[in-house]
Design an enzyme around this catalytic site. Structure first.
Site, PDB file in Angstrom:
ATOM      1  N   GLU A   1       1.029  -1.182   0.069  1.00 19.69           N
ATOM      2  CA  GLU A   1      -0.029  -0.050  -0.040  1.00 19.69           C
ATOM      3  C   GLU A   1       0.705   1.374  -0.079  1.00 19.69           C
ATOM      4  OE1 GLU A   1      -2.364   3.452   1.520  1.00 19.69           O
ATOM      5  OE2 GLU A   1      -0.525   2.510   2.185  1.00 19.69           O
ATOM      6  N   GLU A   2       1.746   1.319   0.706  1.00 19.74           N
ATOM      7  CA  GLU A   2       2.717   2.354   0.879  1.00 19.74           C
ATOM      8  C   GLU A   2       3.398   2.870  -0.518  1.00 19.74           C
ATOM      9  OE1 GLU A   2       2.742   4.417   3.113  1.00 19.74           O
ATOM     10  OE2 GLU A   2       2.102   3.431   4.967  1.00 19.74           O
TER      11      GLU A   2
END
Length: 340
Positions: free
Chosen positions: A216-217
């Site tokens: 996600e990052e």
């Protein structure tokens, strides 16, 4: 559900290193914990952990959290034996200055160290006050006696090794403080929710899945690999605390729009209406510098209604802080929503 159950899961998760791209330890933790609860988790080809709670192929609800975190990677080994780094995820380097770190080599060895300025002594120069914090002015010193690139290489450290940051988890007067509450606080809430569903045999009238993503990052955590039949996806991620926003650490946050655009109007309204019905303290806010797994999913040709909720988290991407009240409000919203 006791708050202590949620915070214990969070503590376990933040103390499990998982900088984005190196999340094997967190994946293993999730799989083992869900198996203990009686679930049958599986992993996608990319590595996301998916937990079928109630299976089905239409009208499904997907709750998503991510367990990858910010971190560093070895860019090169300097002539003095110290490490030049590159960041994993978007955060200002001053947020990690002076932090203890673990270097994870690709052979499985680990080494400790400190991330600091190249010249950190205030008695030696004005650099600690004046220097820009970036990859040219900062380095990692390894907790080994090494004074040359050759000596560091002999330890087994090389470019491409991952580096995790000490989370420094603690709870003071209800405030939960740690690195990586983005988004391990939400992952802890989902684990606690799954635990109560199983232990109390909570009736859920539609297919329900949980997914824990690992990229996600860097923007593509939930871009693929979803179960069939999903209609609604709720990203359970940190709520932003900022000067012109309405949420604080003690509250539930519901996002109307982030940098990817507005979230689904009807699904967001359902969450807002439920928060009102339950008399939860919440803020409906705009996150101008934010993207979520739900926005990544709908941008990747998934025909989902999407929404974003979380507990308020202050000092995002730094030494973060939330509160047990905010965590419990998030838990109550999700617990009641899945039964509607």
């Amino acid at each position: 559900m006791q708050t202590s159950t949620i915070t214990k899961y969070i503590e376990d998760l933040v103390n499990t290193p998982s900088p984005t791209g190196f999340t094997k330890l967190a994946e293993k933790y999730l799989i083992e914990e869900f198996q203990k609860l009686g679930y049958k988790p599986y992993q996608t080809n990319k590595g996301n952990v998916v937990v079928p709670v109630v299976e089905g192929d239409k009208n499904g609800l997907l709750l998503s959290a991510h367990v990858d975190t910010l971190g560093l990677m070895v860019r090169s080994i300097k002539a003095n034996g110290r490490l030049k780094v590159t960041s994993l995820g978007g955060y200002p380097f001053n947020y990690a200055e002076g932090e203890n770190v673990i270097i994870h080599t690709r052979s499985g060895k680990t080494f400790t160290g400190v991330f600091r300025l190249n010249e950190p002594a205030v008695h030696g120069s004005s650099d600690p006050r004046d220097a820009k914090r970036d990859d040219t002015s900062m380095e990692i010193v390894i907790d080994e006696i090494t004074r040359s690139a050759e000596e560091t290489k002999k330890l087994g450290i090389s470019p491409g090794d991952f580096i995790s940051l000490d989370p420094r988890f603690r709870i003071d007067n209800g405030f939960v403080k740690s690195r990586h509450l983005d988004d391990k606080a939400s992952a802890g809430v989902l684990l606690a929710l799954a635990k109560e569903i199983k232990e109390k045999n909570i009736k859920i009238n539609r297919p329900l899945y949980m997914t824990f993503t690992i990229y996600e990052e860097v923007g593509h955590g939930a871009a693929s690999g979803h179960p069939q039949g999903i209609r609604d996806m709720i990203a359970v991620d940190m709520g932003v605390v900022y000067d012109d926003l309405t949420c604080d650490e003690t509250m539930l946050s519901i996002c109307a729009k982030d940098s990817s655009g507005p979230y689904n109007y009807d699904l967001t309204n359902e969450l807002v209406d439920l928060a009102k019905e339950l008399d939860l303290s919440y803020g409906l806010d705009i996150y101008p510098y934010y993207g979520s797994d739900a926005s990544a999913a709908v941008a990747s040709d998934n025909d989902f209604r999407h929404a974003l909720v979380g507990s308020g988290v202050a000092a995002s991407h730094g030494y973060e802080r939330t509160h047990e009240k905010g965590l419990m409000s998030l838990y109550k919203l999700l617990f009641n929503f899945i039964q509607k």
